[in-house]
Design an enzyme around this catalytic site. Structure first.
Site, PDB file in Angstrom:
ATOM      1  N   GLN A  50       2.881   9.767   1.263  1.00 18.73           N
ATOM      2  CA  GLN A  50       4.289   9.210   1.270  1.00 18.73           C
ATOM      3  C   GLN A  50       4.983   9.508  -0.049  1.00 18.73           C
ATOM      4  OE1 GLN A  50       2.459   5.169   2.113  1.00 18.73           O
ATOM      5  NE2 GLN A  50       4.291   5.104   3.319  1.00 18.73           N
ATOM      6  N   GLY A  76       0.804  -1.105   0.099  1.00 17.69           N
ATOM      7  CA  GLY A  76      -0.044   0.032   0.117  1.00 17.69           C
ATOM      8  C   GLY A  76       0.773   1.348   0.219  1.00 17.69           C
ATOM      9  N   HIS A 119      -2.859   7.267   6.957  1.00 19.19           N
ATOM     10  CA  HIS A 119      -1.908   8.056   6.222  1.00 19.19           C
ATOM     11  C   HIS A 119      -2.648   9.329   5.854  1.00 19.19           C
ATOM     12  CE1 HIS A 119       2.180   6.508   6.317  1.00 19.19           C
ATOM     13  NE2 HIS A 119       1.805   5.268   5.999  1.00 19.19           N
ATOM     14  N   CYS A 151       5.997  -0.261   7.255  1.00 23.26           N
ATOM     15  CA  CYS A 151       5.639   1.211   6.460  1.00 23.26           C
ATOM     16  C   CYS A 151       6.906   1.641   5.523  1.00 23.26           C
ATOM     17  CB  CYS A 151       5.226   2.292   7.555  1.00 23.26           C
ATOM     18  SG  CYS A 151       4.745   3.714   6.616  1.00 23.26           S
ATOM     19  N   LEU A 152       6.690   1.884   4.511  1.00 20.89           N
ATOM     20  CA  LEU A 152       7.637   2.325   3.576  1.00 20.89           C
ATOM     21  C   LEU A 152       8.466   3.628   4.046  1.00 20.89           C
ATOM     22  CD1 LEU A 152       5.943   1.563   0.078  1.00 20.89           C
ATOM     23  CD2 LEU A 152       7.733   0.390   1.162  1.00 20.89           C
ATOM     24  N   HIS A 210      -4.204   0.823   7.426  1.00 20.74           N
ATOM     25  CA  HIS A 210      -2.931   1.590   7.714  1.00 20.74           C
ATOM     26  C   HIS A 210      -2.918   3.060   6.649  1.00 20.74           C
ATOM     27  CE1 HIS A 210       1.658   1.474   8.131  1.00 20.74           C
ATOM     28  NE2 HIS A 210       1.427   2.323   6.956  1.00 20.74           N
ATOM     29  N   GLU A 211      -3.538   2.785   5.304  1.00 14.55           N
ATOM     30  CA  GLU A 211      -3.408   3.691   4.272  1.00 14.55           C
ATOM     31  C   GLU A 211      -4.284   4.750   4.590  1.00 14.55           C
ATOM     32  OE1 GLU A 211      -0.658   3.573   2.840  1.00 14.55           O
ATOM     33  OE2 GLU A 211      -0.242   1.273   3.142  1.00 14.55           O
TER      34      GLU A 211
HETATM   35 ZN    ZN Z   1       2.687   3.363   5.759  1.00 14.45          ZN
END
Ligand code: ZN
Length: 195
Positions: free
Chosen positions: A50, A45, A155, A109-110, A151-152
């Site tokens: 991000q 995701g 964000h 998480c990226l 999670h997304e």
């Molecule tokens: Zn993340």
């Protein structure tokens, strides 16, 4: 185009995304770039914050993940549906409602390279959003897909997975988190000086 992924310490990660009012050519390009960026980073995701854009847009694809290890469930109009056939997902202006009790599960998480933790979230959620064509979609999901969606969507509201960690986990990770934040801030400062 693969875009640089913003890391923890960059203030854009704390910004709530603006609602998207129209699927413009610019938004279409952003969606394509976000998929390319997510795939290159081996993520399931990616939220617009991000890649440095505070708008209500996220892309998700759980299909590369081993279903036996990390299963996902999907219901469309109250009936079980094929998760892989539903991927990849674009969610614009999404809203998420929990449908059952929270469960623990590992998350990364990226924007936090090499940092993983157990996070508690509802096992299943009901989701409404617009898709890449601007059509309203509605589904219920569970397992990994529900985790990814929550999670997304966090964000998109400026919420990070560290906010969902228990105190003990966050305290244990503090040295790594402080280091990452300082590194990101130093990079931002160096970039600003160049301009
Ligand atoms: Zn993340």
């Amino acid at each position: 185009m693969i875009l640089p992924v913003v890391k923890y310490g960059n203030p854009v990660l704390r910004q709530k995304g603006a609602r998207i009012e129209a699927i413009t050519p610019e938004i279409k390009q952003l969606i394509a770039d976000m998929f390319e960026t997510m795939e290159a980073a081996d993520g399931v995701g990616l939220a617009a914050q991000q890649i440095g854009r505070a708008v209500q847009l996220t892309v998700i694809d759980v299909s590369p993940v081993d279903e036996k290890e990390r299963p996902s469930t999907l219901e469309l109009e109250g009936k079980p549906a094929d998760v892989k056939a539903f991927m990849p997902l674009v969610l614009i202006n999404p809203e998420v409602k929990p449908v059952n009790a929270p469960v623990n599960g590992g998350e990364g998480c990226l924007s936090f390279p090499e940092i993983y933790a157990e996070i508690s979230r509802p096992e299943s959620v009901e989701v409404t959003a617009l898709n890449a064509k601007g059509e309203r979609i509605q589904f219920r999901c569970g397992g990994l897909l529900a985790k990814a969606v929550q999670h997304e969507v966090d964000h998109l509201n400026g919420i990070l997975f560290i906010d969902r960690m228990d105190q003990k986990t966050k305290a244990e990770l503090k040295p790594e988190l402080d280091f990452l934040q300082a590194e990101t801030k130093a990079e931002l400062l160096a970039q600003a000086k160049k301009k």
